[in-house]
Write a protein that holds these residues in place. Sequence first.
Motif, PDB file in Angstrom:
ATOM      1  N   CYS A   3      -4.240 -21.183  30.632  1.00 51.60           N
ATOM      2  CA  CYS A   3      -3.733 -21.964  31.746  1.00 51.60           C
ATOM      3  C   CYS A   3      -4.844 -22.857  32.278  1.00 51.60           C
ATOM      4  O   CYS A   3      -5.943 -22.386  32.603  1.00 51.60           O
ATOM      5  CB  CYS A   3      -3.233 -21.014  32.831  1.00 51.60           C
ATOM      6  SG  CYS A   3      -2.824 -21.849  34.361  1.00 51.60           S
ATOM      7  N   LEU A   5      -4.967 -24.345  35.021  1.00 53.69           N
ATOM      8  CA  LEU A   5      -5.195 -24.195  36.468  1.00 53.69           C
ATOM      9  C   LEU A   5      -6.148 -23.034  36.779  1.00 53.69           C
ATOM     10  O   LEU A   5      -6.966 -23.117  37.684  1.00 53.69           O
ATOM     11  CB  LEU A   5      -3.862 -23.949  37.195  1.00 53.69           C
ATOM     12  CG  LEU A   5      -2.930 -25.143  37.355  1.00 53.69           C
ATOM     13  CD1 LEU A   5      -1.616 -24.703  37.981  1.00 53.69           C
ATOM     14  CD2 LEU A   5      -3.590 -26.211  38.222  1.00 53.69           C
ATOM     15  N   CYS A   6      -5.992 -21.944  35.999  1.00 56.42           N
ATOM     16  CA  CYS A   6      -6.754 -20.742  36.381  1.00 56.42           C
ATOM     17  C   CYS A   6      -7.564 -20.164  35.233  1.00 56.42           C
ATOM     18  O   CYS A   6      -8.193 -19.116  35.407  1.00 56.42           O
ATOM     19  CB  CYS A   6      -5.801 -19.685  36.925  1.00 56.42           C
ATOM     20  SG  CYS A   6      -4.776 -18.927  35.644  1.00 56.42           S
ATOM     21  N   CYS A  25      -2.082 -17.841  40.879  1.00 53.02           N
ATOM     22  CA  CYS A  25      -1.748 -19.057  40.130  1.00 53.02           C
ATOM     23  C   CYS A  25      -0.244 -19.063  39.784  1.00 53.02           C
ATOM     24  O   CYS A  25       0.387 -18.015  39.688  1.00 53.02           O
ATOM     25  CB  CYS A  25      -2.568 -19.086  38.851  1.00 53.02           C
ATOM     26  SG  CYS A  25      -2.292 -20.570  37.882  1.00 53.02           S
ATOM     27  N   CYS A  27       1.101 -19.651  36.984  1.00 54.15           N
ATOM     28  CA  CYS A  27       1.362 -18.981  35.700  1.00 54.15           C
ATOM     29  C   CYS A  27       1.512 -17.479  35.915  1.00 54.15           C
ATOM     30  O   CYS A  27       2.324 -16.822  35.285  1.00 54.15           O
ATOM     31  CB  CYS A  27       0.257 -19.274  34.683  1.00 54.15           C
ATOM     32  SG  CYS A  27      -1.288 -18.411  35.011  1.00 54.15           S
TER      33      CYS A  27
HETATM   34 ZN   LIG Z   1      -2.752 -19.961  35.699  1.00 55.59          ZN
END
Ligand SMILES: [Zn+2]
Length: 281
Positions: A3, A5-6, A25, A27
């Motif tokens: 992911c 984002l994280c 997050c 996800c």
């Molecule tokens: Zn994530």
Amino acid sequence: MSCALCDDTGWKAVEANGVRRVVRCDCWKQNFSTRQLEDARIPPRYRRCDLDTFVTYPNEKLLAAVKQARQFAEEFPAPRKGLCLIGPPGIGKTHLAVAVLRYAIIKKGARGLFYDVRDLLRVIRSTYNPLVRTAEMDVLRPVMEADLLVLDDIGSEKTSEWVDETMNLIVNTRYNERRHTIFTSNYDDTPDDADPDCLKARIGFRIHSRLHEMCEFLEFDGADYRHLPPNGGVDDLVMLWKRSPGRRALPTRSKGPVRAQLKQTDVKGRELGWTGGKAGS
Ligand SMILES: [Zn+2]
Ligand SMILES: Nc1ncnc2c1ncn2[C@@H]1O[C@H](COP(=O)(O)OP(=O)(O)OP(=O)(O)O)[C@@H](O)[C@H]1O
Ligand SMILES: [Mg+2]
């Protein structure tokens, strides 16, 4: 796949008003609700049920039930009461109950669980061991502790002392803990205590009393969806509904053992209280 984002940690940083915080997050939330859905024991037939695809037609009670179900889902986890959906076969009670359950899991992160009552009793029975109750509790614990439980088809179970005890334990625990439950049933909640096919006679007066405090009762009838032709539409549903015999004309199912918990009267018709709750008594 990782992911962006994280970086698969499940946590991401957010900044608001100059303050940096770490939150779950997206996800992680997505994976969490996927797992929760898989664990909810929703039968394959109902895995796609949702509130937006529930077909309605001009049927006042059905529309009111759908509206209440939606309101419950949107207010979850803080609605005042659970739901008890009552009506004849095929009108969408299980569909509606599952739609609300899925909404609560997906949108609210609830730990949700679905059980048909007879199935639940069968599973508990299969773990029964007179010496240790751990296996039985392994099944019962999630049922008693789920944020939202659907108990499908109450009243359909054959009764016995053990069934009474088990059902009382489940409902009473959820009642005491103020956990929300959605019940469905084919049995009318008629005030006629002498009717062996009324909800009170089928589930026992103790559970019946708790149900009234725990739930909003939504009684409706409608078209039996199972009789809808493959390309049928709203007009067919209305026609099926008008032609349906209605709940009061349902064939009686009281031939099997039911709880004899109806009020007893003496020869002069004075009430003596309740008879025992055992099957066949
Ligand atoms: Zn994530
Ligand atoms: N309004 C609806 N819109 C779309 N599908 C529906 C609707 N009502 C029922 N169905 C579908 O029809 C079938 C029967 O509905 P469901 O099982 O919910 O009925 P029920 O009221 O629970 O019946 P029973 O009392 O026999 O358990 C299911 O496959 C369900 O998804
Ligand atoms: Mg059903």
